[in-house]
Design a protein around this motif. Structure first.
Motif, mmCIF file in Angstrom:
data_model
loop_
_atom_site.group_PDB
_atom_site.id
_atom_site.type_symbol
_atom_site.label_atom_id
_atom_site.label_comp_id
_atom_site.label_asym_id
_atom_site.label_seq_id
_atom_site.Cartn_x
_atom_site.Cartn_y
_atom_site.Cartn_z
ATOM 1 N N ASN A 35 8.109 2.345 -3.449
ATOM 2 C CA ASN A 35 6.982 1.865 -4.250
ATOM 3 C C ASN A 35 6.440 0.666 -3.508
ATOM 4 O O ASN A 35 6.846 -0.449 -3.735
ATOM 5 C CB ASN A 35 7.461 1.465 -5.644
ATOM 6 N N GLU A 51 -5.808 9.544 2.647
ATOM 7 C CA GLU A 51 -4.798 9.650 1.601
ATOM 8 C C GLU A 51 -4.456 8.262 1.080
ATOM 9 O O GLU A 51 -4.521 7.280 1.821
ATOM 10 C CB GLU A 51 -3.539 10.312 2.161
ATOM 11 N N TYR A 52 -4.081 8.168 -0.186
ATOM 12 C CA TYR A 52 -3.714 6.884 -0.753
ATOM 13 C C TYR A 52 -2.790 7.101 -1.942
ATOM 14 O O TYR A 52 -2.747 8.164 -2.548
ATOM 15 C CB TYR A 52 -4.962 6.103 -1.196
ATOM 16 N N ASP A 53 -2.040 6.063 -2.263
ATOM 17 C CA ASP A 53 -1.173 6.038 -3.431
ATOM 18 C C ASP A 53 -1.776 5.011 -4.381
ATOM 19 O O ASP A 53 -1.820 3.825 -4.074
ATOM 20 C CB ASP A 53 0.248 5.632 -3.014
ATOM 21 N N GLU A 97 -0.829 3.704 -7.111
ATOM 22 C CA GLU A 97 0.057 2.630 -7.550
ATOM 23 C C GLU A 97 0.212 1.590 -6.455
ATOM 24 O O GLU A 97 0.241 0.390 -6.711
ATOM 25 C CB GLU A 97 1.430 3.207 -7.929
ATOM 26 N N ARG A 98 0.289 2.042 -5.231
ATOM 27 C CA ARG A 98 0.382 1.115 -4.104
ATOM 28 C C ARG A 98 -0.894 0.291 -3.983
ATOM 29 O O ARG A 98 -0.845 -0.919 -3.770
ATOM 30 C CB ARG A 98 0.617 1.889 -2.803
#
Length: 542
Positions: A40, A508-510, A512-513
Motif C-alpha cells: 500500500n 496505470e494507477y492505484d 489508493e496510492r
C-alpha cells in the motif's frame, strides 16, 4: 550469507506470511516459501504520470518505490494478526537492542517445544505429498518417510517452518515502528540448522530499521523562524517585462551582414575562440579547453552571458580579423580551476551581422503580443505575466529557504533503508526526465538502471538525499504538532485531478496510492503556509 526478508509495508504479518531462505538451503521436496506482505504504497512529492515505453516504465517502477508511508505506523492489530491466528505451544524470548541509524536488533530464542511442534507439522505435510508404494498418503511411518525424503531435507524444512511461525511474534515487538523493506534475518541458515540439530531449539537475530525520531535542536524554534530569501534581480517584473519586449522586438528583425565597419554593441558575431595560459617559460604554456569555442554566437546585447570585460576587448573587430589579448579570470568565476588564471585569448571573427529592426511603435503591437493594438497594451499584458512569474519564483524561493532552514533545525538518525528508498525515487525521477528528452535504447536503459549506476547516484547525491529526508520528516512532525488539517473537498479535488492526469496519459494507477500521495502534498502545503505566517521573512535582491 544473510537471509533477507523484504516487505512492502510497515509490517503487516498474517497467517499467509512466508519466508525467503537461501536457494542452496531449500528443501527440494518442499517448495521454498516466500515472505509476502500486502503493498500500500505512496510517494512524496506527488509524481504525475509521464508517457514512456512500457519496458522503460517497468524498470523505472522497480527503482521508484515510495518512502513516505514507510514512516507511518500501522495499527497494532494488523501488525500482530499473524501471532493471534497461529499460536505457538510455548513463548519465544525476544531481546531488543538499539543500534545506530535507527536500527533495532531482535535476538530471538525459540524453545524446543516450538521446534518439536514445527517438526510434526513438516512431517505431516511430507506425508500428504509423498507417494511411497505400499503406503497410503498420511499413513507413512516416520522412519520410512525420513529414509525416503531424507533427514536433511526434513530438517531444512523444519527450520523454515520455525522461522515462518516465529517471525511474526518476534516482529510484534516493533509493531508500528518497523520500516518497509528493512527486515533482515542476519543469522546464517547453516548455523540455525546446526543449532536445531544439536539442541532441538533455535536462536536467530533479526535486524530491522524503525521510524526515526525527529529531534528539534530548539524545541519550538520552527515557530519563530528568521528567513532571508535571495531573489534574482532578473525576475523583477518591471525589468523582466522590459527585457521580454526587447527580445520580442529583436525577433521581428532580420540579420544583415556588416561590410564597412567593425563590431559594435547591438551586433551579432560568430567567433572562434581559443585561450592558453601565460607563462614566461613557453614550455609550460597550456591550452585552456574550457575557454575554447568554435562558431560561438555572441549577441553583444547579452554581454552579461560572457566573461566580464571580454566584449570590451573585441569591440571594433572586423569580419575575418583576429585579435589577441591577455585576460585574468575573475576570482568569482564559476569554474574554480580557472579563477585567477592569467590567460592569452585569441579571437577570430568569422561572421558579423547587424539587426535591421522595425520601428518600435503601435503598428507592430499585435506581433509583439497577439490581440494588442498599441504598445501600452503590450506592456500591460507582459507586465501581468511577469508579475505572475515573479510571484511564483518568489514563492518557490521562500519555500526552498524555509525547507533548507528546517534541515538545520533537526537532528535525525536516518535509517539506511530509508536513505536508499529516497535515493532510488530521486534517481527514478531523473531517468524519467532523461527519457522524456532523449529516446533511450534498451542497452542505454539497462546501463542507466543498473545497480552500479544507482549506487553511484546515491553516493554522489548523499547530502541532498539526506536533506530531503530531513525536510520530509520535519514537515510531517510539524503537521502533527500543530494539529494542521486540510478539508475533504481539497483532498477529493486533487485526487480527481491526479486521476484525470493519469487517464489522459493512459497510465496505470492505484487510486489508493494516489490518494496517499495527494495527502502528503497537501500536508506539506499546509505546513509551509503555516510556517510562512509565523516566520520573519526578509527578501534580498541579488
Amino acid at each position: 550469507m544473510e537471509v533477507c526478508v523484504n516487505s512492502t509495508k510497515l509490517l503487516n504479518l498474517n497467517q499467509n506470511t512466508r519466508l525467503f531462505v537461501p536457494r542452496n538451503s531449500i528443501s527440494h521436496s518442499l517448495k521454498n516459501p516466500i515472505l509476502q506482505f500486502n503493498s500500500n504504497v505512496q510517494k512524496r512529492p506527488l509524481n504525475y504520470p509521464l508517457n514512456q515505453r512500457s519496458c522503460f516504465s517497468r524498470q523505472i517502477r522497480s527503482l521508484q518505490r515510495p518512502i513516505s508511508s514507510r514512516i507511518k505506523a500501522a495499527p497494532a492489530s494488523s501488525a500482530t494478526s499473524g501471532s493471534e491466528t497461529d499460536k505457538l505451544p510455548a513463548d519465544i524470548m525476544v531481546t531488543e537492542t538499539q543500534e545506530p541509524n535507527s536500527r533495532v536488533r531482535l535476538s530471538v530464542e525459540v524453545p524446543a517445544a516450538v521446534g518439536e511442534d514445527c517438526y510434526k507439522r513438516v512431517l505431516k505435510e511430507f506425508m500428504k505429498q509423498a507417494k511411497i508404494p505400499g503406503f497410503r498418503p498420511g499413513k507413512i511411518p516416520e522412519s520410512i518417510l525420513l529414509n525416503y525424503v531424507g533427514e536433511e531435507s526434513v530438517q531444512k524444512a523444519t527450520v523454515e517452518s520455525i522461522l515462518k511461525r516465529t517471525l511474526p511474534h518476534a516482529m510484534s515487538t516493533v509493531t508500528g515502528r518497523a520500516l518497509r523493506d528493512s527486515v533482515r534475518i542476519i543469522t546464517k541458515f547453516s548455523d540455525m540448522e546446526k543449532s536445531y540439530s544439536s539442541l532441538s531449539s533455535l536462536s536467530y537475530d533479526v535486524i530491522v530499521d524503525v521510524a526515526p525520531e525527529v529531534k528539534w535542536i530548539s524545541e519550538n524554534g520552527y515557530k519563530s523562524m528568521k528567513i532571508v530569501v535571495e531573489i534574482d534581480h532578473d525576475i523583477e517584473a518591471e525589468k523582466a517585462c522590459e527585457q521580454e519586449i526587447k527580445r520580442r522586438h529583436k525577433s521581428l528583425g532580420t540579420l544583415k551582414i556588416v561590410t564597412d565597419r567593425g563590431l559594435q554593441v547591438g551586433d551579432l558575431a560568430v567567433l572562434d575562440i581559443s585561450a592558453t595560459t601565460i607563462d614566461q617559460d613557453e614550455s609550460k604554456v597550456q591550452k585552456l579547453p574550457a575557454a575554447e569555442s568554435k562558431g560561438f554566437q555572441l549577441d553583444t546585447e547579452d554581454d552579461d552571458k560572457v566573461l566580464p570585460g571580454f566584449l570590451d576587448s573585441i569591440i571594433g573587430i572586423r569580419q575575418g580579423e583576429t585579435k589577441s589579448f591577455p585576460y585574468v579570470f575573475p576570482e568569482t568565476w564559476q569554474q574554480e580551476n580557472l579563477r585567477g588564471v592569467e590567460a592569452q585569448f585569441t579571437v577570430e571573427c568569422k561572421e558579423l551581422f547587424y539587426r535591421d529592426l522595425p520601428e518600435l511603435n503601435d503598428s507592430i503591437a499585435d506581433k509583439l503580443f497577439p490581440g494588442c493594438t498599441d504598445l501600452n497594451q503590450v506592456k500591460e499584458s507582459l507586465l501581468q505575466k511577469c508579475q505572475e512569474m515573479e510571484q511564483a519564483a518568489k514563492d518557490q524561493a521562500t519555500d526552498t529557504a524555509i525547507l533548507d532552514q528546517l534541515c538545520k533545525m533537526v537532528e535525525i538518525d536516518i535509517p539506511q533503508s530509508l536513505f536508499e528508498e529516497q535515493g532510488r525515487q530521486l534517481y527514478g525521477a531523473r531517468l524519467l526526465e532523461i527519457q522524456a528528452n532523449v529516446k533511450l535504447n534498451e542497452q542505454q536503459l539497462a546501463t542507466l538502471s543498473s545497480p552500479k549506476a544507482v549506487n553511484e547516484f546515491l553516493e554522489n547525491q548523499r547530502e541532498n538525499i539526506i536533506n530531503l529526508i530531513k525536510q520530509n520528516l520535519a514537515v510531517g512532525d510539524i503537521f502533527k504538532r500543530e494539529n494542521l488539517q486540510f478539508s475533504t473537498e481539497e483532498l477529493v479535488k486533487e485526487v480527481q485531478n491526479s486521476v484525470a492526469e493519469f487517464k489522459r496519459h493512459k497510465q496505470e494507477y492505484d487510486e489508493e496510492r494516489v490518494r496517499e500521495q495527494v495527502q502528503d502534498v497537501l500536508e506539506g502545503a499546509k505546513v509551509l503556509e503555516w510556517l510562512k505566517e509565523h516566520a520573519d521573512i526578509q527578501y534580498v535582491t541579488r
